[in-house]
Design a protein around this motif. Sequence first.
Motif, PDB file in Angstrom:
ATOM      1  N   LEU A 195      -4.746 -17.552 -27.637  1.00  0.00           N
ATOM      2  CA  LEU A 195      -3.347 -17.847 -27.928  1.00  0.00           C
ATOM      3  C   LEU A 195      -3.228 -19.102 -28.804  1.00  0.00           C
ATOM      4  CD1 LEU A 195      -0.383 -17.064 -27.377  1.00  0.00           C
ATOM      5  CD2 LEU A 195      -0.451 -18.588 -25.385  1.00  0.00           C
ATOM      6  N   VAL A 196      -4.121 -20.057 -28.613  1.00  0.00           N
ATOM      7  CA  VAL A 196      -4.118 -21.251 -29.460  1.00  0.00           C
ATOM      8  C   VAL A 196      -4.378 -20.869 -30.913  1.00  0.00           C
ATOM      9  CG1 VAL A 196      -5.266 -23.453 -29.909  1.00  0.00           C
ATOM     10  CG2 VAL A 196      -4.843 -22.737 -27.558  1.00  0.00           C
ATOM     11  N   ALA A 197      -5.351 -19.970 -31.138  1.00  0.00           N
ATOM     12  CA  ALA A 197      -5.658 -19.538 -32.505  1.00  0.00           C
ATOM     13  C   ALA A 197      -4.478 -18.797 -33.133  1.00  0.00           C
ATOM     14  CB  ALA A 197      -6.906 -18.652 -32.502  1.00  0.00           C
ATOM     15  N   VAL A 198      -3.848 -17.912 -32.368  1.00  0.00           N
ATOM     16  CA  VAL A 198      -2.709 -17.150 -32.884  1.00  0.00           C
ATOM     17  C   VAL A 198      -1.550 -18.073 -33.238  1.00  0.00           C
ATOM     18  CG1 VAL A 198      -0.962 -15.431 -32.273  1.00  0.00           C
ATOM     19  CG2 VAL A 198      -3.358 -15.034 -31.678  1.00  0.00           C
ATOM     20  N   VAL A 249      -2.123 -23.234 -22.601  1.00  0.00           N
ATOM     21  CA  VAL A 249      -1.065 -22.295 -22.975  1.00  0.00           C
ATOM     22  C   VAL A 249       0.190 -23.048 -23.418  1.00  0.00           C
ATOM     23  CG1 VAL A 249       0.463 -20.477 -22.123  1.00  0.00           C
ATOM     24  CG2 VAL A 249      -1.960 -20.457 -21.499  1.00  0.00           C
ATOM     25  N   MET A 250       0.527 -24.119 -22.716  1.00  0.00           N
ATOM     26  CA  MET A 250       1.721 -24.900 -23.075  1.00  0.00           C
ATOM     27  C   MET A 250       1.568 -25.522 -24.463  1.00  0.00           C
ATOM     28  SD  MET A 250       3.401 -28.165 -21.056  1.00  0.00           S
ATOM     29  CE  MET A 250       3.287 -27.270 -19.511  1.00  0.00           C
ATOM     30  N   LEU A 251       0.387 -26.043 -24.752  1.00  0.00           N
ATOM     31  CA  LEU A 251       0.156 -26.626 -26.075  1.00  0.00           C
ATOM     32  C   LEU A 251       0.247 -25.566 -27.175  1.00  0.00           C
ATOM     33  CD1 LEU A 251      -2.826 -29.024 -25.261  1.00  0.00           C
ATOM     34  CD2 LEU A 251      -0.536 -29.707 -26.000  1.00  0.00           C
ATOM     35  N   ALA A 252      -0.280 -24.379 -26.891  1.00  0.00           N
ATOM     36  CA  ALA A 252      -0.222 -23.307 -27.890  1.00  0.00           C
ATOM     37  C   ALA A 252       1.223 -22.917 -28.184  1.00  0.00           C
ATOM     38  CB  ALA A 252      -1.018 -22.095 -27.399  1.00  0.00           C
ATOM     39  N   LEU A 253       2.017 -22.726 -27.151  1.00  0.00           N
ATOM     40  CA  LEU A 253       3.416 -22.335 -27.349  1.00  0.00           C
ATOM     41  C   LEU A 253       4.232 -23.449 -27.992  1.00  0.00           C
ATOM     42  CD1 LEU A 253       4.086 -20.421 -24.005  1.00  0.00           C
ATOM     43  CD2 LEU A 253       3.514 -19.480 -26.251  1.00  0.00           C
ATOM     44  N   ALA A 254       3.851 -24.704 -27.742  1.00  0.00           N
ATOM     45  CA  ALA A 254       4.575 -25.820 -28.352  1.00  0.00           C
ATOM     46  C   ALA A 254       4.422 -25.827 -29.868  1.00  0.00           C
ATOM     47  CB  ALA A 254       4.086 -27.142 -27.766  1.00  0.00           C
ATOM     48  N   MET A 255       3.312 -25.276 -30.375  1.00  0.00           N
ATOM     49  CA  MET A 255       3.113 -25.245 -31.823  1.00  0.00           C
ATOM     50  C   MET A 255       4.123 -24.341 -32.517  1.00  0.00           C
ATOM     51  SD  MET A 255      -0.966 -25.359 -32.648  1.00  0.00           S
ATOM     52  CE  MET A 255      -1.495 -24.116 -31.468  1.00  0.00           C
ATOM     53  N   VAL A 256       4.487 -23.233 -31.897  1.00  0.00           N
ATOM     54  CA  VAL A 256       5.380 -22.273 -32.539  1.00  0.00           C
ATOM     55  C   VAL A 256       6.820 -22.436 -32.087  1.00  0.00           C
ATOM     56  CG1 VAL A 256       3.563 -20.581 -32.910  1.00  0.00           C
ATOM     57  CG2 VAL A 256       4.852 -20.540 -30.781  1.00  0.00           C
ATOM     58  N   SER A 257       7.104 -23.459 -31.289  1.00  0.00           N
ATOM     59  CA  SER A 257       8.479 -23.697 -30.874  1.00  0.00           C
ATOM     60  C   SER A 257       9.272 -24.292 -32.041  1.00  0.00           C
ATOM     61  CB  SER A 257       8.514 -24.657 -29.677  1.00  0.00           C
ATOM     62  OG  SER A 257       8.141 -25.968 -30.086  1.00  0.00           O
TER      63      SER A 257
END
Length: 312
Positions: A195-198, A249-257
């Motif tokens: 998910l981080v890569a995506v 997961v939280m860090l990954a989602l924060a990128m696309v927020s």
Amino acid sequence: MARRVLVGPLTDPASPPGTDALPTRRRFTLSRGAAGRGGTAVASRPGRSEPTPLTTVDLVDLVPTSPAIPAPAGPVPSSGVNIPLLPGERTIGRRIRFAIVNGCTLLSLVLGVTAIFLATEGGDLKLAAMCLISCVVFDGLDGALARRLRVASPFGAQMDSLADMCSFGIAAPVVVHVLLSGEAAPAITAPACALVAVCAGIRLARFNVSPKDGRFFSGVPTTMVAAVLAVGVLIAPSAPVALQVAAVVMLALAMVSSFPYVKLARLLRLPPWVLALPVVGAFVNYQLTFAVVVLAYLLSGPVLWVRNRNLA
């Protein structure tokens, strides 16, 4: 031999000059040839079945276009398009400065690949994390040098984006996955790291086509997420693995927020006592201080978003 295609005029020659040509624009149909390749583009007026006179155009003379890239001004060359990597005056001095700046970008790329090798083959996660932190340093250095030496270019921007995807979007989650896979099943850690890569790919692509804001980021930048992941590997927090996966997961989602996050230059303008708190806390418990600082920054985005919405 160059392939040729038959094209008709785009507008009705009977239309008076200066009028809107959109209502009289012709429709094109492509009929496939007997060999199954190529075809003939036939232009016709609406309501008529007979074709109009056709013109042949070499396909090598056609320049591909993209809606994200403005069309070049002036006449298009008849054969091929040679776009210089360094716009402006191309002296030896500027070329050397251009090479130095892009050398920093390539060094960041090499360090990211090295981090993958160290983590997956040698198992040296500490050294791999240090390579990722070095990637962060060189990523900031190439942009600063490009502006200072006045050799910023679209080529350099694209190179920087591709290097970021390798170092921060791929190498960082690979190193984290190797760390977490020893404590949890790969069925749990692999999707979180993927998910981080995506999200990194989405974040970088969105950044390339979005207008720039000098005050805030839209979402947490990939550089900062990679730095947090690398420091987390270095200090090896003793938190439960489930909590560590949730943090990834939280860090990954924060990128696309779409939450606004303050840039580092503005954070350095905070009162000195605020900046001194993490330093003092690091002497007491550096792991807890690190987690609190990261969580505070992640929460600052939603807080700023609510504040700006209320002010509007």
